[in-house]
Design a protein around this motif. Structure first.
Motif, PDB file in Angstrom:
ATOM      1  N   GLN A  58       0.044  41.703  38.721  1.00 58.61           N
ATOM      2  CA  GLN A  58       1.124  40.688  38.109  1.00 58.61           C
ATOM      3  C   GLN A  58       0.508  39.559  37.198  1.00 58.61           C
ATOM      4  N   SER A  96       0.006  40.849  33.872  1.00 57.31           N
ATOM      5  CA  SER A  96       1.460  40.907  33.189  1.00 57.31           C
ATOM      6  C   SER A  96       1.735  39.531  32.600  1.00 57.31           C
ATOM      7  N   SER A 128       9.551  39.160  28.239  1.00 58.30           N
ATOM      8  CA  SER A 128       9.745  39.557  29.643  1.00 58.30           C
ATOM      9  C   SER A 128      10.980  40.288  29.663  1.00 58.30           C
ATOM     10  N   ARG A 180       8.857  47.194  41.998  1.00 55.26           N
ATOM     11  CA  ARG A 180       8.207  46.103  42.301  1.00 55.26           C
ATOM     12  C   ARG A 180       7.975  45.477  41.031  1.00 55.26           C
ATOM     13  N   LYS A 181       7.469  46.108  39.893  1.00 58.64           N
ATOM     14  CA  LYS A 181       7.367  45.496  38.640  1.00 58.64           C
ATOM     15  C   LYS A 181       8.753  44.841  38.076  1.00 58.64           C
ATOM     16  N   ASN A 222      11.371  43.800  39.804  1.00 57.52           N
ATOM     17  CA  ASN A 222      11.628  42.647  40.600  1.00 57.52           C
ATOM     18  C   ASN A 222      10.470  41.374  40.193  1.00 57.52           C
ATOM     19  N   PHE A 223       9.556  41.759  39.747  1.00 56.20           N
ATOM     20  CA  PHE A 223       8.578  40.640  39.460  1.00 56.20           C
ATOM     21  C   PHE A 223       9.170  40.330  38.001  1.00 56.20           C
ATOM     22  N   ASN A 259      12.129  38.117  38.395  1.00 52.22           N
ATOM     23  CA  ASN A 259      11.933  36.475  38.911  1.00 52.22           C
ATOM     24  C   ASN A 259      11.244  35.798  37.970  1.00 52.22           C
ATOM     25  N   GLN A 260      10.450  36.404  37.060  1.00 52.45           N
ATOM     26  CA  GLN A 260       9.992  35.605  36.062  1.00 52.45           C
ATOM     27  C   GLN A 260      10.980  35.028  35.256  1.00 52.45           C
TER      28      GLN A 260
END
Lengths: 283, 347
Positions: free
Chosen positions: A54, A57, A74, A141-142, A144-145, A148-149
């Motif tokens: 993360q 990223s 993003s 997971r990526k 979702n990350f 959120n970003q």
């Protein structure tokens, strides 16, 4: 070696069993050690199915220096991850069906060698399925990350929704800051002199390279003076300086474009621009 | 100032001029600053970083796989000479990265080894002719990749064998070892073309499931971050060839699948703008290879449009214009890898 002296040693992992023909005792102890540690290693491996952390990223992958460009980058990461997820998901589902077919075939097979071959193929497919599942889960997971970003960036911008006009209006700032970031980084190991590539970039933005050179030298001198006073220049100082450069030269790209007969922004050619009246009906 | 010469501890009245302006040119003796300045003005003083630019073109195919490595000096024009051989019996679609001393030839497809797709990395020392030596391996086979390099790192991206993959691999050129994962391209594609500055590498074009693409993306070589969108080429194509100065990258030739192209377009590497028309190759050509001296770009081999050819052509990167004739490779071939000790990533 005569056939009757060959002993097969089973290597049990969470994914598959390997029959390694070996009579040597050191291999038996090695295989036992691997079998003992395999479940923990398999569990630990799930942490690394993604290629980037993360931290990486948001620092080394998305490097855009302004917020709306960061949103754009993003969203591109989200799109790319969605594609990879889609591809991985369908591959995984196809593999599941292929596995079921092999298992059905095994039940119907009467030849012992064909049965053995089918069992090997089933083991192979099971191992591949476990790996595919790991990558699909990492992609989720990526995704979702970055989702959120996206939300974090929108909070930073202070808007619920972006328009194309927002994007266009930030572009001048983005390019001046990016160019000056590169110019400063090129100047540090070159005795303060900006490299030719960024001189060209400055010219294309309508900024006089001598002015930019002067700003770079002044900033580097300011850093040196700070160091002489026993203080440390900080990263946020550089960002503030870049923002000041963007403010100072914000008029340059449009002035240069206009001198060549262009308008840098045509509001009638933008989508979802709430700031302007719709004139496409001819009224 | 004394007018005595101190040449290898022997005092002489007659100065011996330096052998050349390159960093490894001999300039024996003791020199005054005034003498050094005079020779520098005359372009005869050895300067650190100034190398005699040598191009290597390795491997490829024409009827059969070729293991030949050709070399020539980029500042001159003329035919290439035999430098040595690649390991095994040659490879088509190897991609070469280079520092100022070493060229590393990566991957390819070796038909002579039974359709063997290579994971092999092998290297040549650019200033000493000889056969390639084992370097290490890619994690998986690669062929016809975009190649990017500076003095430290070599990068391969968007290869043909893994066209649905966004994988990028890198090596540290000075060490011997296997490749490591770099990051991801913005878009899965194959047969893209790479150009480099000392800090940034750009991969352009390629072929994906939707057909030809004209997208470009870039990586910052010192990080291992994902690629970022750059701009677009003037025309979507694959198997074009790239060369660069420290500021400008040129993409030469290529194919849109239906025909070979003579297009040359260029980008300013520091900006992220679209490509601009540069000029034309003397004939439509694809699957050749290109490299540069930093100021001059050379393009060699390729298919024109279906037969392998041996021609070497050149451009002056700072200008825009068509290619001029340079000389010939020792053997006509396509799918070769090009490298030099003075390309845009090194100057």
């Amino acid at each position: 070696m005569p056939k009757d002296t060959v002993k097969e040693t089973a290597l049990a992992t969470t994914d598959l069993n390997i029959q390694l023909p070996s009579a040597k005792p050191e291999y038996q102890s090695m295989l036992a050690n691997i079998a003992d540690k395999a479940p923990a290693i398999a569990q630990a491996s799930t942490n690394f199915y993604k290629s980037h952390s993360q931290m990486m990223s948001v620092t080394l992958d998305v490097t855009a220096i302004t917020p709306i460009r960061s949103v754009k980058h993003s969203l591109a990461e989200i799109e790319k991850t969605k594609s990879a997820l889609q591809e991985g998901y369908f591959r995984m589902k196809k593999d599941e069906v292929k596995l079921k077919k092999l298992e059905r075939k095994l039940l119907e097979e009467t030849d012992d060698l064909e049965q053995e071959m089918l069992e090997i193929k089933i083991n192979e497919k099971q191992a591949n399925a476990a790996s595919s599942r790991g990558y699909v889960e990492a992609a989720v997971r990526k995704l979702n990350f970055f989702t959120n970003q996206y939300e974090n960036l929108m909070k930073k911008i202070g808007k619920d929704e972006l328009t194309e006009a927002d994007y266009e209006l930030e572009e001048v700032k983005y390019h001046i800051m990016t160019c000056m970031k590169q110019a400063l980084n090129s100047a540090r190991p070159r005795n303060g002199v900006i490299d030719e590539g960024n001189m060209i970039y400055l010219f294309d933005l309508g900024i006089n390279a001598a002015q930019a050179q002067l700003e770079v030298m002044s900033y580097l001198n300011w850093e040196n003076e700070l160091v002489k006073e026993g203080k440390a220049p900080e990263h946020h100082h550089t960002v503030q300086w870049l923002e000041a450069c963007a403010d100072k030269w914000s008029h340059c790209p449009s002035a240069f474009a206009e001198s060549r007969g262009f308008a840098i922004l045509d509001e009638t050619s933008l989508t979802n621009n709430t700031l302007i009246e719709d004139k496409t009906d001819g009224s | 100032m004394s007018d005595k010469r101190y040449l290898g501890n022997i005092i002489t009245d007659t100065p011996t001029a330096p052998a050349g302006p390159y960093q490894d040119s001999a300039a024996s003796g003791v020199w005054s600053l005034a003498e050094a300045f005079a020779y520098t003005k005359a372009g005869l003083w050895p300067i650190a970083g100034n190398v005699n630019a040598i191009a290597l073109f390795a491997g490829g195919n024409s009827a059969s796989n070729r293991n030949v490595i050709d070399s020539f000096q980029i500042v001159s024009t003329g035919n290439a000479t035999d430098f040595g051989d690649l390991l095994y019996s040659g490879s088509i679609g190897n991609g070469t990265v280079s520092s100022s001393t070493r060229a590393v030839h990566g991957g390819g497809n070796n038909v002579n080894r039974g359709a063997d797709q290579l994971t092999l990395l092998q290297y040549s020392t650019i200033t000493s002719a000889g056969n390639a030596v084992d370097f290490g391996d890619f994690a998986q086979s690669m062929m016809s990749q975009a190649t990017i390099s500076n003095q430290t790192r070599g990068i391969w991206a968007d290869d043909t064998l893994n066209y649905s993959s966004t994988r990028i691999d890198y090596i540290t050129i000075a060490t011997l070892g296997n490749s490591a994962d770099f990051g991801d391209s913005t878009s899965a594609r194959s047969g893209a073309t790479g150009v480099s500055s000392s800090t940034r590498g750009v991969a352009a074009g390629g072929y994906n499931n939707g057909g030809m693409t004209n997208i470009m993306d870039y990586v910052t070589i010192s990080t291992t971050g994902n690629a970022t969108d750059f701009g677009d080429q003037t025309v979507g194509r694959y198997q074009s060839s790239g060369c660069s100065s420290s500021t400008r990258g040129c993409f030469m030739g290529g194919s849109d699948l239906s025909s070979a192209l003579n297009t040359i377009d260029y980008i300013t590497i520091a900006s992220t703008g679209n490509a601009t028309d540069f000029g034309d190759l003397s004939a439509a050509n694809y699957y050749g290879a290109a490299t540069s001296s930093g100021t001059r770009g050379v393009y060699a081999g390729g298919k024109q449009p279906s037969a392998a050819n041996a021609e070497i052509k050149y451009i002056t990167i700072a200008s825009t214009g068509n290619t001029s004739a340079f000389g010939n490779l020792t053997i006509a071939r396509f799918g070769l890898g090009g490298s030099s000790n003075a390309h845009g990533g090194l100057t």
